[in-house]
Design a protein around this motif. Sequence first.
Motif, PDB file in Angstrom:
ATOM      1  N   ALA A  42    -126.887  68.614  19.690  1.00 17.97           N
ATOM      2  CA  ALA A  42    -125.779  69.023  18.815  1.00 17.97           C
ATOM      3  C   ALA A  42    -124.687  67.975  18.793  1.00 17.97           C
ATOM      4  CB  ALA A  42    -125.216  70.363  19.288  1.00 17.97           C
ATOM      5  N   LYS A  43    -124.096  67.779  17.638  1.00 21.07           N
ATOM      6  CA  LYS A  43    -123.022  66.809  17.490  1.00 21.07           C
ATOM      7  C   LYS A  43    -121.676  67.468  17.195  1.00 21.07           C
ATOM      8  CE  LYS A  43    -125.685  62.759  16.091  1.00 21.07           C
ATOM      9  NZ  LYS A  43    -126.764  63.149  16.966  1.00 21.07           N
ATOM     10  N   THR A  44    -121.688  68.655  16.605  1.00 26.58           N
ATOM     11  CA  THR A  44    -120.438  69.301  16.195  1.00 26.58           C
ATOM     12  C   THR A  44    -120.377  70.736  16.715  1.00 26.58           C
ATOM     13  OG1 THR A  44    -121.332  70.205  14.131  1.00 26.58           O
ATOM     14  CG2 THR A  44    -120.448  67.944  14.056  1.00 26.58           C
ATOM     15  N   TYR A  45    -119.168  71.312  16.659  1.00 28.14           N
ATOM     16  CA  TYR A  45    -118.986  72.704  17.036  1.00 28.14           C
ATOM     17  C   TYR A  45    -119.836  73.617  16.153  1.00 28.14           C
ATOM     18  CZ  TYR A  45    -114.933  71.525  19.941  1.00 28.14           C
ATOM     19  OH  TYR A  45    -114.106  71.029  20.904  1.00 28.14           O
ATOM     20  N   GLY A  46    -119.935  73.287  14.889  1.00 27.18           N
ATOM     21  CA  GLY A  46    -120.732  74.093  13.984  1.00 27.18           C
ATOM     22  C   GLY A  46    -122.192  74.139  14.406  1.00 27.18           C
ATOM     23  N   ASP A  47    -122.726  72.996  14.890  1.00 27.91           N
ATOM     24  CA  ASP A  47    -124.112  72.953  15.367  1.00 27.91           C
ATOM     25  C   ASP A  47    -124.321  73.939  16.515  1.00 27.91           C
ATOM     26  OD1 ASP A  47    -124.636  70.931  13.543  1.00 27.91           O
ATOM     27  OD2 ASP A  47    -124.348  69.318  15.011  1.00 27.91           O
ATOM     28  N   LEU A  48    -123.356  73.995  17.440  1.00 26.12           N
ATOM     29  CA  LEU A  48    -123.488  74.875  18.600  1.00 26.12           C
ATOM     30  C   LEU A  48    -123.276  76.339  18.234  1.00 26.12           C
ATOM     31  CD1 LEU A  48    -121.684  72.885  21.442  1.00 26.12           C
ATOM     32  CD2 LEU A  48    -124.143  73.152  21.064  1.00 26.12           C
ATOM     33  N   GLU A  49    -122.319  76.604  17.367  1.00 22.06           N
ATOM     34  CA  GLU A  49    -122.016  77.992  17.018  1.00 22.06           C
ATOM     35  C   GLU A  49    -123.216  78.700  16.409  1.00 22.06           C
ATOM     36  OE1 GLU A  49    -118.616  77.438  14.539  1.00 22.06           O
ATOM     37  OE2 GLU A  49    -117.226  77.964  16.144  1.00 22.06           O
ATOM     38  N   ARG A  50    -124.004  77.969  15.615  1.00 18.62           N
ATOM     39  CA  ARG A  50    -125.169  78.575  14.965  1.00 18.62           C
ATOM     40  C   ARG A  50    -126.207  79.044  15.986  1.00 18.62           C
ATOM     41  NH1 ARG A  50    -123.821  74.747  10.969  1.00 18.62           N
ATOM     42  NH2 ARG A  50    -124.949  73.062  11.997  1.00 18.62           N
ATOM     43  N   LEU A  51    -126.242  78.394  17.154  1.00 18.78           N
ATOM     44  CA  LEU A  51    -127.274  78.700  18.147  1.00 18.78           C
ATOM     45  C   LEU A  51    -126.988  79.974  18.932  1.00 18.78           C
ATOM     46  CD1 LEU A  51    -127.768  75.070  19.490  1.00 18.78           C
ATOM     47  CD2 LEU A  51    -129.184  76.288  17.829  1.00 18.78           C
ATOM     48  N   THR A  52    -125.737  80.412  18.956  1.00 18.72           N
ATOM     49  CA  THR A  52    -125.379  81.608  19.730  1.00 18.72           C
ATOM     50  C   THR A  52    -124.755  82.701  18.865  1.00 18.72           C
ATOM     51  OG1 THR A  52    -123.227  80.645  20.277  1.00 18.72           O
ATOM     52  CG2 THR A  52    -125.027  80.251  21.833  1.00 18.72           C
ATOM     53  N   ALA A  53    -124.744  82.510  17.555  1.00 17.97           N
ATOM     54  CA  ALA A  53    -124.059  83.457  16.659  1.00 17.97           C
ATOM     55  C   ALA A  53    -124.656  84.857  16.726  1.00 17.97           C
ATOM     56  CB  ALA A  53    -124.102  82.934  15.220  1.00 17.97           C
ATOM     57  N   ASP A  54    -125.959  84.977  17.031  1.00 20.93           N
ATOM     58  CA  ASP A  54    -126.605  86.295  17.059  1.00 20.93           C
ATOM     59  C   ASP A  54    -126.694  86.874  18.471  1.00 20.93           C
ATOM     60  OD1 ASP A  54    -128.425  84.455  17.986  1.00 20.93           O
ATOM     61  OD2 ASP A  54    -130.132  85.237  16.849  1.00 20.93           O
ATOM     62  N   LEU A  55    -125.979  86.266  19.433  1.00 19.30           N
ATOM     63  CA  LEU A  55    -125.992  86.772  20.809  1.00 19.30           C
ATOM     64  C   LEU A  55    -124.704  87.540  21.088  1.00 19.30           C
ATOM     65  CD1 LEU A  55    -127.365  83.630  22.695  1.00 19.30           C
ATOM     66  CD2 LEU A  55    -128.635  85.643  21.905  1.00 19.30           C
ATOM     67  N   PRO A  56    -124.780  88.645  21.831  1.00 20.13           N
ATOM     68  CA  PRO A  56    -123.557  89.394  22.138  1.00 20.13           C
ATOM     69  C   PRO A  56    -122.678  88.619  23.103  1.00 20.13           C
ATOM     70  CG  PRO A  56    -125.412  90.286  23.355  1.00 20.13           C
ATOM     71  CD  PRO A  56    -125.984  89.252  22.421  1.00 20.13           C
ATOM     72  N   PRO A  57    -121.375  88.873  23.096  1.00 19.01           N
ATOM     73  CA  PRO A  57    -120.479  88.168  24.016  1.00 19.01           C
ATOM     74  C   PRO A  57    -120.741  88.559  25.459  1.00 19.01           C
ATOM     75  CG  PRO A  57    -119.294  89.898  22.874  1.00 19.01           C
ATOM     76  CD  PRO A  57    -120.647  89.804  22.222  1.00 19.01           C
ATOM     77  N   GLU A  58    -120.483  87.619  26.342  1.00 17.60           N
ATOM     78  CA  GLU A  58    -120.654  87.882  27.770  1.00 17.60           C
ATOM     79  C   GLU A  58    -119.318  88.346  28.331  1.00 17.60           C
ATOM     80  OE1 GLU A  58    -123.997  84.484  28.747  1.00 17.60           O
ATOM     81  OE2 GLU A  58    -121.887  83.942  28.806  1.00 17.60           O
ATOM     82  N   VAL A  59    -119.202  89.634  28.605  1.00 20.94           N
ATOM     83  CA  VAL A  59    -117.953  90.212  29.091  1.00 20.94           C
ATOM     84  C   VAL A  59    -118.196  90.859  30.447  1.00 20.94           C
ATOM     85  CG1 VAL A  59    -116.099  91.849  28.625  1.00 20.94           C
ATOM     86  CG2 VAL A  59    -117.209  90.665  26.743  1.00 20.94           C
ATOM     87  N   PRO A  60    -117.417  90.496  31.468  1.00 19.11           N
ATOM     88  CA  PRO A  60    -117.579  91.157  32.762  1.00 19.11           C
ATOM     89  C   PRO A  60    -117.208  92.627  32.667  1.00 19.11           C
ATOM     90  CG  PRO A  60    -115.619  89.767  32.766  1.00 19.11           C
ATOM     91  CD  PRO A  60    -116.345  89.503  31.488  1.00 19.11           C
ATOM     92  N   VAL A  61    -118.100  93.512  33.120  1.00 17.45           N
ATOM     93  CA  VAL A  61    -117.858  94.956  32.978  1.00 17.45           C
ATOM     94  C   VAL A  61    -117.342  95.597  34.261  1.00 17.45           C
ATOM     95  CG1 VAL A  61    -119.553  95.210  31.147  1.00 17.45           C
ATOM     96  CG2 VAL A  61    -120.289  95.422  33.526  1.00 17.45           C
ATOM     97  N   ASP A  62    -117.415  94.879  35.392  1.00 18.30           N
ATOM     98  CA  ASP A  62    -117.036  95.471  36.661  1.00 18.30           C
ATOM     99  C   ASP A  62    -115.616  95.108  37.080  1.00 18.30           C
ATOM    100  OD1 ASP A  62    -117.612  92.816  36.989  1.00 18.30           O
ATOM    101  OD2 ASP A  62    -118.666  93.050  38.901  1.00 18.30           O
ATOM    102  N   GLN A  63    -114.886  94.469  36.223  1.00 13.91           N
ATOM    103  CA  GLN A  63    -113.541  94.025  36.564  1.00 13.91           C
ATOM    104  C   GLN A  63    -112.514  95.097  36.233  1.00 13.91           C
ATOM    105  OE1 GLN A  63    -112.058  90.646  34.289  1.00 13.91           O
ATOM    106  NE2 GLN A  63    -111.128  89.805  36.125  1.00 13.91           N
ATOM    107  N   GLU A  64    -111.601  95.326  37.164  1.00 17.16           N
ATOM    108  CA  GLU A  64    -110.539  96.296  36.930  1.00 17.16           C
ATOM    109  C   GLU A  64    -109.620  95.775  35.825  1.00 17.16           C
ATOM    110  OE1 GLU A  64    -109.717  99.373  38.211  1.00 17.16           O
ATOM    111  OE2 GLU A  64    -111.766  99.302  38.997  1.00 17.16           O
ATOM    112  N   PRO A  65    -109.176  96.650  34.927  1.00 18.39           N
ATOM    113  CA  PRO A  65    -108.294  96.189  33.854  1.00 18.39           C
ATOM    114  C   PRO A  65    -106.898  95.872  34.389  1.00 18.39           C
ATOM    115  CG  PRO A  65    -108.550  98.558  33.734  1.00 18.39           C
ATOM    116  CD  PRO A  65    -109.504  98.085  34.798  1.00 18.39           C
ATOM    117  N   LEU A  66    -106.229  94.949  33.725  1.00 19.07           N
ATOM    118  CA  LEU A  66    -104.825  94.683  33.981  1.00 19.07           C
ATOM    119  C   LEU A  66    -104.026  95.695  33.169  1.00 19.07           C
ATOM    120  CD1 LEU A  66    -102.383  92.929  34.915  1.00 19.07           C
ATOM    121  CD2 LEU A  66    -102.770  91.545  32.861  1.00 19.07           C
TER     122      LEU A  66
END
Length: 198
Positions: free
Chosen positions: A52-76
């Motif tokens: 990949a050379k640009t941000y656009g190249d990388l974004e296309r590769l993960t656009a269909d993946l859900p975000p990685e969010v920690p679920v065990d962290q206490e909220p602020l």
Amino acid sequence: MTSGPPEPVRRADWRVSHDEREAVVERLNNAAAEGRIDLEELDVRLSAALNAKTYGDLERLTADLPPEVPVDQEPLVLKGGMHGVTRTGRWDVPGRIIVYGGMGAAKLDFTQTECRLPEIQIEVHGEMAGVTIVIPDGWIAETSRMNPGLGGFRDKTTPDRLPRTPLIRLAGSGGAGGVVIRHANSWERRKLRRLQER
């Protein structure tokens, strides 16, 4: 004949670094381990990520993946109370935040934070005095779950997201005081420039 000013380069066309390529490679490997993409597709995406050379190249590769969010962290949890509350400067940003405007108002300012989370979930309650959220340029907000309440809700952010910046997922109610999410205003930008020049 004079030509006009050059066209600005779109963020999607900015060049990426080795670290940014490696971060996408790690995310793709994690997705394959979770069964989200098969090994044949993984090979194709890994090859594209490493070249990949640009941000656009990388974004296309993960656009269909859900975000990685920690679920065990206490909220602020932040409460405006009678005197108000402000979270600004450099502070550790968790994946979940609950904020109440109370009688004195609440303000969350992310413009000086260094956050690598893909997503931040904010539950917001404007209550009597309201809540203001300030995010850096390049961060975006998803606000479809906001109830404007009596005080209203205003989203003044732009839809242009930079790679490896968080998505702010906002939910809650404007209450009587209202809720605003925006980028830095002119005064805040001058203050940031002064801090960066020190």
